[in-house]
Design a protein around this motif. Structure first.
Motif, PDB file in Angstrom:
ATOM      1  N   HIS A  48      15.913  86.916 106.387  1.00  0.00           N
ATOM      2  CA  HIS A  48      16.911  87.560 105.545  1.00  0.00           C
ATOM      3  C   HIS A  48      17.889  88.322 106.438  1.00  0.00           C
ATOM      4  CE1 HIS A  48      18.557  90.369 102.561  1.00  0.00           C
ATOM      5  NE2 HIS A  48      18.111  89.544 101.633  1.00  0.00           N
ATOM      6  N   PHE A  49      19.122  88.419 105.978  1.00  0.00           N
ATOM      7  CA  PHE A  49      20.125  89.172 106.742  1.00  0.00           C
ATOM      8  C   PHE A  49      19.624  90.600 107.020  1.00  0.00           C
ATOM      9  CE2 PHE A  49      23.963  91.772 107.114  1.00  0.00           C
ATOM     10  CZ  PHE A  49      24.653  91.068 108.080  1.00  0.00           C
ATOM     11  N   GLY A  50      18.920  91.181 106.033  1.00  0.00           N
ATOM     12  CA  GLY A  50      18.364  92.525 106.210  1.00  0.00           C
ATOM     13  C   GLY A  50      17.318  92.552 107.320  1.00  0.00           C
ATOM     14  N   GLY A  51      16.579  91.456 107.485  1.00  0.00           N
ATOM     15  CA  GLY A  51      15.590  91.343 108.560  1.00  0.00           C
ATOM     16  C   GLY A  51      16.290  91.272 109.913  1.00  0.00           C
ATOM     17  N   MET A  52      17.387  90.546 109.922  1.00  0.00           N
ATOM     18  CA  MET A  52      18.161  90.418 111.153  1.00  0.00           C
ATOM     19  C   MET A  52      18.722  91.792 111.559  1.00  0.00           C
ATOM     20  SD  MET A  52      18.701  87.707 112.869  1.00  0.00           S
ATOM     21  CE  MET A  52      19.349  87.817 114.509  1.00  0.00           C
ATOM     22  N   TYR A  53      19.124  92.531 110.557  1.00  0.00           N
ATOM     23  CA  TYR A  53      19.629  93.900 110.768  1.00  0.00           C
ATOM     24  C   TYR A  53      18.522  94.742 111.419  1.00  0.00           C
ATOM     25  CZ  TYR A  53      21.477  98.474 109.104  1.00  0.00           C
ATOM     26  OH  TYR A  53      21.942  99.762 108.996  1.00  0.00           O
ATOM     27  N   GLN A  54      17.299  94.588 110.901  1.00  0.00           N
ATOM     28  CA  GLN A  54      16.184  95.362 111.467  1.00  0.00           C
ATOM     29  C   GLN A  54      15.845  94.922 112.887  1.00  0.00           C
ATOM     30  OE1 GLN A  54      13.005  94.912 108.633  1.00  0.00           O
ATOM     31  NE2 GLN A  54      14.177  96.005 107.094  1.00  0.00           N
ATOM     32  N   VAL A  55      15.828  93.621 113.088  1.00  0.00           N
ATOM     33  CA  VAL A  55      15.398  93.146 114.406  1.00  0.00           C
ATOM     34  C   VAL A  55      16.415  93.556 115.484  1.00  0.00           C
ATOM     35  CG1 VAL A  55      16.385  90.800 114.514  1.00  0.00           C
ATOM     36  CG2 VAL A  55      14.187  91.245 115.549  1.00  0.00           C
ATOM     37  N   MET A  56      17.667  93.711 115.068  1.00  0.00           N
ATOM     38  CA  MET A  56      18.664  94.177 116.040  1.00  0.00           C
ATOM     39  C   MET A  56      18.376  95.623 116.473  1.00  0.00           C
ATOM     40  SD  MET A  56      20.574  91.797 116.897  1.00  0.00           S
ATOM     41  CE  MET A  56      21.885  92.654 117.772  1.00  0.00           C
ATOM     42  N   ILE A  57      17.889  96.417 115.527  1.00  0.00           N
ATOM     43  CA  ILE A  57      17.530  97.802 115.887  1.00  0.00           C
ATOM     44  C   ILE A  57      16.323  97.765 116.825  1.00  0.00           C
ATOM     45  CG2 ILE A  57      16.941 100.097 115.003  1.00  0.00           C
ATOM     46  CD1 ILE A  57      18.009  99.171 112.265  1.00  0.00           C
ATOM     47  N   ASP A  58      15.328  96.948 116.454  1.00  0.00           N
ATOM     48  CA  ASP A  58      14.150  96.777 117.314  1.00  0.00           C
ATOM     49  C   ASP A  58      14.581  96.408 118.728  1.00  0.00           C
ATOM     50  OD1 ASP A  58      11.880  97.068 115.550  1.00  0.00           O
ATOM     51  OD2 ASP A  58      12.430  95.173 114.621  1.00  0.00           O
ATOM     52  N   GLU A  59      15.448  95.401 118.765  1.00  0.00           N
ATOM     53  CA  GLU A  59      15.859  94.851 120.053  1.00  0.00           C
ATOM     54  C   GLU A  59      16.595  95.887 120.892  1.00  0.00           C
ATOM     55  OE1 GLU A  59      18.019  92.884 123.134  1.00  0.00           O
ATOM     56  OE2 GLU A  59      18.956  93.995 121.515  1.00  0.00           O
ATOM     57  N   ARG A  60      17.554  96.556 120.277  1.00  0.00           N
ATOM     58  CA  ARG A  60      18.364  97.534 121.020  1.00  0.00           C
ATOM     59  C   ARG A  60      17.499  98.700 121.512  1.00  0.00           C
ATOM     60  NH1 ARG A  60      21.390  96.986 124.044  1.00  0.00           N
ATOM     61  NH2 ARG A  60      20.164  95.136 124.171  1.00  0.00           N
ATOM     62  N   LEU A  61      16.637  99.213 120.611  1.00  0.00           N
ATOM     63  CA  LEU A  61      15.825 100.375 121.007  1.00  0.00           C
ATOM     64  C   LEU A  61      14.897 100.007 122.153  1.00  0.00           C
ATOM     65  CD1 LEU A  61      14.858 102.279 117.739  1.00  0.00           C
ATOM     66  CD2 LEU A  61      16.762 102.657 119.292  1.00  0.00           C
ATOM     67  N   ALA A  62      14.282  98.832 122.070  1.00  0.00           N
ATOM     68  CA  ALA A  62      13.340  98.433 123.119  1.00  0.00           C
ATOM     69  C   ALA A  62      14.084  98.186 124.433  1.00  0.00           C
ATOM     70  CB  ALA A  62      12.576  97.182 122.702  1.00  0.00           C
ATOM     71  N   HIS A  63      15.066  97.325 124.379  1.00  0.00           N
ATOM     72  CA  HIS A  63      15.669  96.881 125.639  1.00  0.00           C
ATOM     73  C   HIS A  63      16.611  97.923 126.248  1.00  0.00           C
ATOM     74  CE1 HIS A  63      14.523  92.562 124.391  1.00  0.00           C
ATOM     75  NE2 HIS A  63      13.549  93.178 125.025  1.00  0.00           N
ATOM     76  N   GLN A  64      17.177  98.757 125.396  1.00  0.00           N
ATOM     77  CA  GLN A  64      18.034  99.813 125.925  1.00  0.00           C
ATOM     78  C   GLN A  64      17.209 100.874 126.672  1.00  0.00           C
ATOM     79  OE1 GLN A  64      21.788 100.803 123.555  1.00  0.00           O
ATOM     80  NE2 GLN A  64      20.479 102.514 123.142  1.00  0.00           N
TER      81      GLN A  64
END
Ligand code: GLU
Length: 560
Positions: A48-64
Motif C-alpha cells: 500500500h502507498f501508506g506502507g511505502m510511506y512507512q518504509v521510507m521512514i524506516d529506511e531514512r532513520l536506519a541508514h541516516q
C-alpha cells in the motif's frame, strides 16, 4: 497453582529458556545513535502507498544513522495470506530502491529465505521462539490457557471469519469474554490435565494487570505525549495452533531482533497499552514508537477520505501500470514526509534524496494528503532531469511489460527513439512534457507510423486554403535547409498566401490578413503530427526524415 507444572504440561516440547534464546540472538553491537528499524508487512497481496510511506521512514532513520533496516514477513494469519505475496512485495520494494540490510529475501529457488543472524524473518517459522517466551510467562503466572472443545473452536473460527479476525471481535463480546476469562483464571491442574488428555486445543491468554480507569503516559516520536487507558484485557498471546497474535509476535520479535524504533500505522495506537504491558511482563526494553498518520485523499466533494485500496494510487503496482518511474514516486514521498524537502531539493537539485537531512520533527502528525497533481508535477521534473539513455531504457522496459506494440516501435530504431527523447532535454530549462510513461507514449507516439492519426483537425480554415499553403510549402521545401533557412521559407509561404508574419501587427489588425504565421505552422504541424501542439517542427521533421515528412503532408492533403 503450580505454575511450573502448568508450563510443563502446556509446552512439554519447549526445552529452551528465554535466557538461552537471548544467547542465540545477542544484542546488536552498533555505533552510538544507530537506529534499527524494520518493515513488517503481512503478505496479503500488495504494498500500500501508506506502507511505502512507512518504509521510507524506516529506511531514512536506519541508514541516516548508520543503523540497520530489516524486513520481516508477518504471516501469522494464514487465512489472509496470499500465495506469492511475500515475493511480490520484496520485488516491489526492490523496484523502489529500498535496500534491506537484513531479513526476508527471495532465495534461488524462489522461496523466502532469511539473510542475517536474527532469523528466521518469517513469523510462521518462529513458533518455537514464541512458545519459549510463552512458557516463561506461564511459569511466572502471567499467562494462562483457555481450552475449548474442537466444536467450540470451530465456532470461534467461524465467528472470527465473519469479523475478519480483527481484535474487534473481543470488544464486541467483551462482557461475555470477560466472564469466560475470569472463570478460566481459576482452574486446577487436574482440569488442565483432563482437557489435554481429551485432546482439546487451547489459546494462551495474558493475565492483564491494568486498570482501565487509569492511564499510561507515553511519548510517540510523531504524535507527541499521549495518554491511553491501561490494558485490562486478557488478550490472546498464542492461538490454538501455537501461532502468536500480532501483539505477542511484535514484543518477542522486535526485542530479539533489536529494533530500536517501531514505525507503524496509527491503527496500532489503541493496542499500545497491551504492548507496554507485554514488554514489561517479558522484561524487555520498550522500543521507541512512531505511529504514522493515515494517507488521505480528497474526494469529489472536497472531503478528506482515507486512501483505501480501491482508490487509484493506493497500491504500488498502480504506479507501475501507469508508468511512474520509481524515482518520481520516491521523490514525491519525500515531499510528503518532510515539509521542507522541496525547498531543500530546489537548492540542491542534483543531490539524491539520501543526502537530505530527514527529520521526524518535520513530519505531519495528522495525516498527509495524497494528490495526483502534485505527484505529476514532481514526476515531470524528475523525468525532465533524467539522462536520455535512462528515459529510453526505462520507458522501453515499461512498454515491454504493459504495451508490447509500443515497445516494438521504440526498439525498431534505437537512434530514432533516442533522438525523440533528446528533444528539449538538458540545458537550464528542460521541457517537462510528461509525468509518466503512459503520457510519454501519448506525447511522442505520432512519430511512429502505426500511431500517427489526425487527432486535432484544423477547422478554422477551408481545405482549399490549407492545401494552397501546404502545396507552396512542399514546393519550396529543401531537406538541406538549416533551421533558419527552413523557417524563412515558411515565412515566405505565409506571405505569399496572405498570412501575416509579424504577430504584433497581426494582433493589432487581425482582419487585415487571412491569418498569421501561427496558422501556417499549425497546418504543417497538424499534417506532420496530427496535433496542434508538438515539439519544435524543424526538429520533428529531422527525426521523421524528409521523405516521411513530405509523404505525411501529401497524405493529409489528399484526405482533406
Ligand atoms: N504486520 C503489521 C501490519 O501489516 C505490521 C505492523 C508493524 O509494523 O508493527 O500492519
Amino acid at each position: 497453582m503450580d505454575f511450573e507444572l502448568l508450563a510443563e504440561l502446556l509446552f512439554p516440547h519447549i526445552d529452551k529458556t528465554p535466557a538461552e534464546m537471548e544467547a542465540i540472538y545477542p544484542p546488536r553491537t552498533l555505533p552510538e545513535g544507530a537506529k534499527v528499524t524494520r518493515f513488517a508487512p503481512s503478505p496479503t497481496g500488495f504494498v500500500h502507498f501508506g506502507g511505502m510511506y512507512q518504509v521510507m521512514i524506516d529506511e531514512r532513520l536506519a541508514h541516516q544513522s548508520g543503523g540497520v533496516l530489516y524486513l520481516r514477513i508477518e504471516d501469522t494469519d494464514a487465512k489472509r495470506e496470499v500465495p506469492g505475496a511475500a515475493q511480490s512485495l520484496i520485488r516491489t520494494l526492490a523496484h523502489y530502491g529500498v535496500h534491506f540490510d537484513e531479513g526476508a529475501a527471495i532465495g534461488e529457488d524462489g522461496g523466502i529465505v532469511g539473510k542475517g543472524i536474527y532469523g528466521p524473518y518469517k513469523q510462521s517459522e518462529r513458533a518455537v521462539i514464541y512458545q519459549t517466551y510463552a512458557k516463561q510467562l506461564v511459569r511466572e503466572g502471567k499467562a494462562y490457557p483457555v481450552f475449548s472443545t474442537p466444536e467450540e473452536l470451530e465456532k470461534t473460527l467461524a465467528a472470527d471469519k465473519k469479523t475478519e479476525n480483527k481484535t474487534k471481535d473481543w470488544e464486541a463480546n467483551a462482557e461475555e469474554a470477560k466472564k469466560e476469562m475470569l472463570a478460566n483464571r481459576n482452574f486446577t491442574i487436574e482440569q488442565v490435565k483432563a482437557e489435554l488428555e481429551a485432546g482439546h486445543p487451547f489459546v494462551l491468554r495474558v493475565l492483564a494487570d491494568g486498570d482501565g480507569e487509569k492511564k499510561v503516559h507515553f511519548t510517540d516520536l510523531i504524535k507527541g505525549n499521549l495518554e491511553l487507558p491501561e490494558n485490562e484485557e486478557d488478550f490472546v498471546l498464542l492461538k490454538s495452533d501455537g501461532i502468536p497474535t500480532y501483539h505477542f509476535a511484535h514484543a518477542v520479535d522486535d526485542h530479539l531482533m533489536g529494533t530500536t524504533h517501531v514505525i507503524r500505522g496509527e491503527e496500532w495506537l489503541p493496542s499500545l497499552p497491551k504492548h507496554i504491558q507485554l514488554f514489561r511482563y517479558l522484561g524487555f526494553r520498550l522500543p521507541k514508537y512512531l505511529h504514522t498518520a493515515q494517507v488521505l485523499r480528497m474526494d469529489e466533494e472536497g472531503n478528506k477520505k482515507k486512501l483505501s485500496k480501491r482508490d487509484m494510487g493506493a497500491k504500488m503496482e498502480d504506479y507501475d501500470a501507469m508508468g511512474y518511474p520509481p524515482e518520481s514516486v520516491i521523490e514525491y514521498l519525500m515531499t510528503l514526509l518532510n515539509s521542507n524537502y522541496e525547498e531543500w531539493h530546489a537548492v540542491n537539485p542534483t543531490l539524491p534524496y539520501t543526502e537530505f537531512p530527514f527529520s521526524v520533527k518535520k513530519m505531519s502528525t495528522s495525516g498527509c494528503l495524497f494528490d495526483f497533481d502534485k505527484l505529476n508535477d514532481v514526476s515531470k521534473n524528475v523525468i525532465s532531469l533524467m539522462p536520455v539513455e535512462k528515459v529510453c531504457a526505462d520507458l522501453t522496459a515499461w512498454a515491454d511489460a504493459f504495451d508490447p506494440d509500443f515497445a516494438a516501435c521504440l526498439k525498431a530504431d534505437p537512434a530514432v527513439t533516442q533522438a525523440i527523447f533528446s528533444i528539449g532535454r538538458g540545458g537550464k530549462k528542460p521541457r517537462k512534457d510528461f509525468a509518466n510513461w503512459k503520457e510519454a507514449k501519448n506525447f511522442v507516439q505520432f512519430f511512429f507510423d502505426p500511431y500517427y492519426a489526425i487527432e486535432e483537425p484544423v477547422t478554422e480554415f477551408s481545405a482549399d486554403e490549407i492545401k494552397a499553403v501546404l502545396e507552396d510549402y512542399l514546393a519550396s521545401y529543401d531537406p538541406e535547409d538549416d533551421a533558419n533557412g527552413w523557417f524563412e521559407k515558411v515565412k515566405a509561404v505565409a506571405e505569399k498566401n496572405g498570412y501575416c508574419t509579424n504577430m504584433k501587427e497581426y494582433k493589432a489588425n487581425p482582419d487585415g490578413w487571412k491569418g498569421s504565421i501561427g496558422d501556417v505552422s499549425t497546418f504543417i504541424r497538424v499534417a506532420l503530427t496530427g496535433r496542434k501542439n508538438s515539439p519544435d517542427l524543424y526538429t520533428v521533421i529531422g527525426i521523421l526524415g524528409a521523405e516521411r515528412a513530405c509523404a505525411r503532408i501529401r497524405a493529409y492533403e489528399n484526405n482533406l
